[in-house]
Design an enzyme around this catalytic site. Structure first.
Site, short mmCIF file in Angstrom:
data_model
loop_
_atom_site.label_atom_id
_atom_site.label_comp_id
_atom_site.label_asym_id
_atom_site.label_seq_id
_atom_site.Cartn_x
_atom_site.Cartn_y
_atom_site.Cartn_z
N GLY A 83 0.60 -3.93 -6.48
CA GLY A 83 1.97 -3.78 -5.99
C GLY A 83 2.39 -5.10 -5.35
CG ASP B 31 5.61 -6.86 -10.08
OD1 ASP B 31 5.99 -5.77 -10.54
OD2 ASP B 31 4.55 -7.02 -9.44
CG ASN C 59 8.90 -2.92 -11.93
OD1 ASN C 59 8.16 -3.22 -11.01
ND2 ASN C 59 9.13 -1.64 -12.22
CE LYS C 60 2.46 -2.15 -13.82
NZ LYS C 60 1.45 -3.19 -14.18
O1 MRU Z 1 0.20 -3.98 -11.82
P1 MRU Z 1 0.73 -3.44 -10.52
O2 MRU Z 1 0.24 -2.06 -10.21
O3 MRU Z 1 0.51 -4.41 -9.39
O4 MRU Z 1 2.29 -3.35 -10.75
C1 MRU Z 1 3.12 -2.94 -9.69
C2 MRU Z 1 4.55 -2.82 -10.09
O5 MRU Z 1 4.93 -3.12 -11.19
C3 MRU Z 1 5.49 -2.36 -9.02
O6 MRU Z 1 6.57 -1.68 -9.59
C4 MRU Z 1 6.04 -3.59 -8.30
O7 MRU Z 1 4.99 -4.41 -7.87
C5 MRU Z 1 6.88 -3.22 -7.14
S1 MRU Z 1 5.90 -2.50 -5.84
C6 MRU Z 1 6.92 -2.20 -4.55
#
Ligand code: MRU
Length: 329
Positions: free
Chosen positions: A51, A223, A233-234
């Protein structure tokens, strides 16, 4: 809003970073004691913590730990910068730590300030996002953007918690978020602990729900947000934004200003992390592994700004993002 569990902390007395191991959730609640900065760096790479804001906080604590252990801080800063490429909060936090180091300030105090800063931002984001709604809503979201992702109440999930507290949340629709299942494992864990009503769906069900008018808004985290508002983002977020436009569902990004990267003019230059093929090959629900199947495992995608209704930040909801609007902050 009370946060019922600790995701990250620095122990100064017996120098270590304490991290809730998110790889084992929801089955086991295991707290790891990371005693070297290298262990902290590996914990970020291996998704013990993840995150965008939490990655930055953890790296800051890793640098503070290095100072406590008299490790070479400049080398540790460089190592931390290599852990994950997409979330700009990592670099924002490390830039702060580097400045403090060069100015001879206390690195433990600076790391705690980074954590407190991100925590406070999430509270404001939650309030600003909840102000967008005046009757009970069904919010669709992806990945995990809550306590486990931020060290505070969360970004998109922070808005959800505030809506719930105001009696304005009908339910959350959580995408399971293949391949690492941050939605199915982490968001469901959090929502259960917070007593928030939810429905878990497979990623590919989002279109069917939107088509039936069963989603009132999509809110996702971020991100990295480029200077024109393009948002990484994800993986799967872009798909949701396209669907939301087609079915006329408002699509919001919730993120602190530490996620905005003014140095990148648009999303085409956002570095997209490629993770191990094994994450995709091991199909957890079937308990099978797919041998050497060729795989492309991009962890993030970029949603063009034109598909985003607004960016919910600690300073309010931006309806457009440009060098100009960001300059205000
Ligand atoms: O691969 P991750 O689990 O770190 O990905 C996280 C995300 O994509 C979240 O949506 C993003 O970091 C925002 S968290 C507030």
């Amino acid at each position: 809003m009370d946060i019922p569990f600790e995701v990250i902390a620095l122990n100064e007395a017996r120098p270590a970073v304490r991290a809730l191991d998110q790889r084992r959730l929801p089955d086991q609640e295991v707290v790891l004691e990371l005693v070297t900065s290298e262990e902290v760096a590996r914990a970020i790479e291996d998704l013990v913590v993840r995150g965008a804001p939490l990655v930055g906080i953890t790296a800051a604590y890793g640098v503070a730990l290095a100072a406590l252990r008299r490790e070479p801080v400049e080398a540790v800063l460089a190592r931390m910068r290599k852990t994950r490429p997409t979330a700009v909060n990592l670099f924002w936090a490390l830039d702060r730590m580097e400045r403090a180091y060069r100015e001879g300030r206390d690195l433990v105090a600076e790391a705690r300030a980074v954590h407190e800063d991100e925590r406070e931002r999430t509270l404001a984001i939650a309030r600003n996002g909840a102000d967008l709604f005046s009757c009970p809503v069904r919010i669709l979201t992806i990945c995990n953007t809550g306590i486990l992702a931020t060290g505070g109440v969360g970004t998109a999930l922070g808005v959800v918690y505030e809506l719930h507290a105001r009696g304005l949340l009908e339910r959350v629709i959580a995408l399971e978020t293949r391949p690492v299942l941050q939605g199915a494992r982490l968001t469901v864990y959090e929502l259960s602990r917070m007593g928030v009503p939810y429905t878990l769906i497979v990623d590919s069900q989002a279109a069917a729900l939107m088509a039936r008018g069963e989603v009132d808004a999509v809110i996702v985290g971020a991100d990295r947000i480029a200077a024109n508002g393009d948002t990484a983002n994800k993986i799967g977020t872009l798909m949701l934004a396209v669907l939301a436009r087609y079915f006329d569902v408002p699509f919001y990004v919730a993120a602190p200003l530490s996620t905005f990267d003014r140095n990148l003019p648009d999303g085409s230059r956002i570095p997209i992390e490629r993770r191990s093929p094994e994450e995709v090959r091991s199909v957890r629900t079937c308990r099978i592994t797919l041998g050497n199947a060729p795989v492309l495992n991009e962890a993030f995608d970029v949603t063009p700004a034109k598909l985003i209704r607004g960016w919910i930040t600690e300073r309010g909801v931006l309806e457009e993002v440009s060098h100009g609007t960001l300059g205000v902050y």
